[in-house]
Design an enzyme around this catalytic site. Structure first.
Site, PDB file in Angstrom:
ATOM      1  N   ALA A 202      73.030  16.339 -50.811  1.00  0.00           N
ATOM      2  CA  ALA A 202      74.059  16.117 -49.766  1.00  0.00           C
ATOM      3  C   ALA A 202      73.741  14.400 -49.180  1.00  0.00           C
ATOM      4  CB  ALA A 202      73.580  16.766 -48.341  1.00  0.00           C
ATOM      5  N   SER A 203      74.987  13.977 -48.957  1.00  0.00           N
ATOM      6  CA  SER A 203      75.259  12.808 -48.261  1.00  0.00           C
ATOM      7  C   SER A 203      76.712  12.578 -47.989  1.00  0.00           C
ATOM      8  CB  SER A 203      74.778  11.518 -49.277  1.00  0.00           C
ATOM      9  OG  SER A 203      75.100  10.397 -48.878  1.00  0.00           O
TER      10      SER A 203
ATOM     11  N   LYS B 288      69.865   5.694 -48.296  1.00  0.00           N
ATOM     12  CA  LYS B 288      69.434   6.044 -49.269  1.00  0.00           C
ATOM     13  C   LYS B 288      68.100   5.861 -49.861  1.00  0.00           C
ATOM     14  CE  LYS B 288      71.567   8.859 -51.811  1.00  0.00           C
ATOM     15  NZ  LYS B 288      71.765  10.192 -51.604  1.00  0.00           N
TER      16      LYS B 288
ATOM     17  N   SER C 184      78.383  22.328 -52.331  1.00  0.00           N
ATOM     18  CA  SER C 184      79.854  22.405 -52.494  1.00  0.00           C
ATOM     19  C   SER C 184      80.510  20.953 -52.825  1.00  0.00           C
ATOM     20  CB  SER C 184      80.426  22.501 -51.236  1.00  0.00           C
ATOM     21  OG  SER C 184      79.879  23.912 -50.512  1.00  0.00           O
TER      22      SER C 184
ATOM     23  N   TYR D  70      75.053   2.712 -46.204  1.00  0.00           N
ATOM     24  CA  TYR D  70      74.705   3.740 -47.082  1.00  0.00           C
ATOM     25  C   TYR D  70      73.429   3.407 -48.065  1.00  0.00           C
ATOM     26  CZ  TYR D  70      75.618   6.537 -51.365  1.00  0.00           C
ATOM     27  OH  TYR D  70      75.430   7.251 -52.608  1.00  0.00           O
TER      28      TYR D  70
ATOM     29  N   GLY E 126      76.806  18.432 -56.698  1.00  0.00           N
ATOM     30  CA  GLY E 126      76.106  19.842 -56.434  1.00  0.00           C
ATOM     31  C   GLY E 126      76.725  20.875 -57.175  1.00  0.00           C
TER      32      GLY E 126
END
Ligand code: NAD
Length: 453
Positions: free
Chosen positions: A74-75, A145, A15, A141, A19
């Site tokens: 996703a993140s 990652k 979403s 962040y 993506g």
């Protein structure tokens, strides 16, 4: 090198901005796609609601969608003051995705990492994949990652799962929920005249459909490792790689002082010479200015030189002998499985030229906007002090500051990457140039906000 059977895709974070573009590209070529996300924004493909840190939720989605390939984008967005959330989603959540993939016999996992995993606040100039993530990341962040990426690469070969990580830099385009929002706020507050740093630093932006395209290429080429003959190796690394020329023109080098997107902030003393050289590039011409830094002569073959490849293959062979059967399988820098790739537009541009291109376009559509004010430039050091004060004030009043030391550092350093590996091994070429990309993004924003084109 594409897989013989068509994959069935599950897009985690489907979403989101990137993506969604991946979903659209897959639909456009007739693939079967489902999405998994904590929010639903689209209704044209099967959607599974869930949180990646809940392994059973991911597992159920994998089973119901019958996915053979997971693309995990996703993140939480960058800039949230919640290190625990980053760790929960990007590390524990990514581990849960890996576990669910292995448990359900998924063949492929493509992970959206970030170019930020190698950034520690210092200049990155033509950086390639050999640079390891720093010991101390810039923030939670990027640290999360980097850790997520490490988990994904270590899982390559586990239970038949093949993995790859892509590191895009500065994604922008229609549907973006961070860059355009921030830039339009600065525009609305009439603060576009502030500049931190001298704007002589190059930065990599990447148009979103180019990033989506790279994900599809990575998925298609994610196949079991095979022995590459000398001839096959040579075919990958020795063919002529043309200059990325979508916006910049075939003769523009990213390191030239010509500015594809905007006018000079303060023209350098040799501006005319630079312009003449840019408009009429002639390698034989003699240039007189000694202050002009000559274009950097880059060895495009460095990261993929014979020596580097031979060393990588020798190390992989030793590793595979030493490790247990379930340990990492050998990798090859010229094949996709277990590898990382920087993904950019291949058009590094001067940092402030990008926001200025956006603001210029917004101004055209905002006749009532106050006229542009005289530019005020702060040196980096002053910016850091002001940002420190803003962060301190934000902490005092319990509000997240918009102006941070990270942002100051970000706007003042060189941050651009070498995409030769992606071009040769994934077959990646940016499809949309920077200038066209900015236009498409701002046009989308104007349409969304009822502005005239
Ligand atoms: P986005 O916020 O638009 O999309 C991320 C999606 O992930 C959202 O739809 C969100 O709801 C979903 N999500 C978040 N937490 C989740 C969870 N726990 N379980 C399930 N879904 C969850 O972000 P984007 O800009 O599209 O970024 C996509 C990816 O690209 C991210 O992994 C990001 O780290 C990476 N990346 C982004 C940029 C950039 O400039 N935007 C640059 C480099 C890398």
């Amino acid at each position: 090198m594409s897989s013989p059977q068509k994959d069935i895709y599950l897009i985690i974070g489907g979403s989101g901005f990137l993506g969604r573009h991946i979903v659209e590209k897959l639909l456009a070529r007739g693939d079967v796609v489902s999405t998994f996300d904590i929010v639903q924004r689209y209704h044209d493909v099967p959607f599974y609601s869930g949180d990646i840190s809940e392994e059973n939720q991911v597992s159920q989605a994998v089973q119901k969608s019958a996915a053979t390939c997971i693309i995990h984008t996703a993140s939480p967005p960058h800039g949230i003051d919640d290190p625990a959330l980053y760790w929960k989603v990007n590390v524990d959540g990514t581990q849960a995705v890996i576990n669910a993939a292995v448990a359900n016999g998924v063949h492929k996992l493509v992970f959206t990492s970030s170019a930020g995993v190698v950034f520690n606040g210092e200049d990155l100039v033509n950086t390639d994949e050999r640079l390891p993530p720093p010991e101390k990341s810039m923030d939670a962040y990027n640290e999360s990652k980097a850790k997520g990426e490490e988990l994904v690469l270590a899982a390559n070969g586990k239970g038949g799962l093949l993995t790859v990580a892509l590191r895009p830099s500065g994604i922008f385009g229609p549907g973006d929920r961070q860059v355009m929002h921030g830039l339009s706020q600065v525009f609305e507050r009439n603060q576009t005249n502030f500049q931190i740093g001298d704007n002589n630093n190059l930065f990599d932006w990447t148009y979103v459909t180019n990033v989506a395209h790279a994900h599809l290429l990575a998925a298609d080429r994610l196949v079991p490792l095979k022995h590459l003959s000398e001839q096959e190796t040579s075919q990958i690394i020795n063919y002529y790689l043309p200059t990325v020329s979508l916006t910049t023109g075939s003769r523009r080098q990213p390191t030239s002082e010509a500015r594809p997107l905007g006018p000079y902030v303060v023209p350098p003393p040799h501006a005319e010479e630079i312009e003449a050289r840019f408009n009429n590039p002639d390698p034989q011409a003699q240039y007189t200015s000694i202050s002009y830094p000559p274009p950097v002569v880059r060895s495009r073959f460095d990261p993929l030189s014979d020596a580097v490849i031979a060393r990588h293959r020798a190390l992989a062979a030793i590793n595979s002998k030493e490790k247990e059967a379930e340990g990492p399988i050998p990798t090859d820098p010229l094949q996709v499985a277990g590898q990382v790739f920087f993904i950019t537009n291949g058009e590094p541009t001067y940092f402030w030229d990008f926001p200025r291109a956006v603001w210029r376009s917004l101004r055209v559509s905002s006749p009532s906007a106050p006229s542009e004010r005289r530019r005020i430039t702060f040196p980096r050091e002053v910016g850091l002090v002001l940002a420190y004060a803003a962060e301190w004030w934000g902490w005092l009043v319990g509000k997240e500051p918009a102006f941070t030391r990270f942002r100051v550092t970000f706007s003042c350093v060189h941050r651009w990457h070498n995409i030769e590996k992606a071009r040769r091994v994934l077959g990646y070429e940016p499809e949309v140039g920077l200038e066209e990309g900015v236009k498409r993004m701002v046009d989308w924003w104007k349409a969304e906000h009822g502005m005239k084109p």
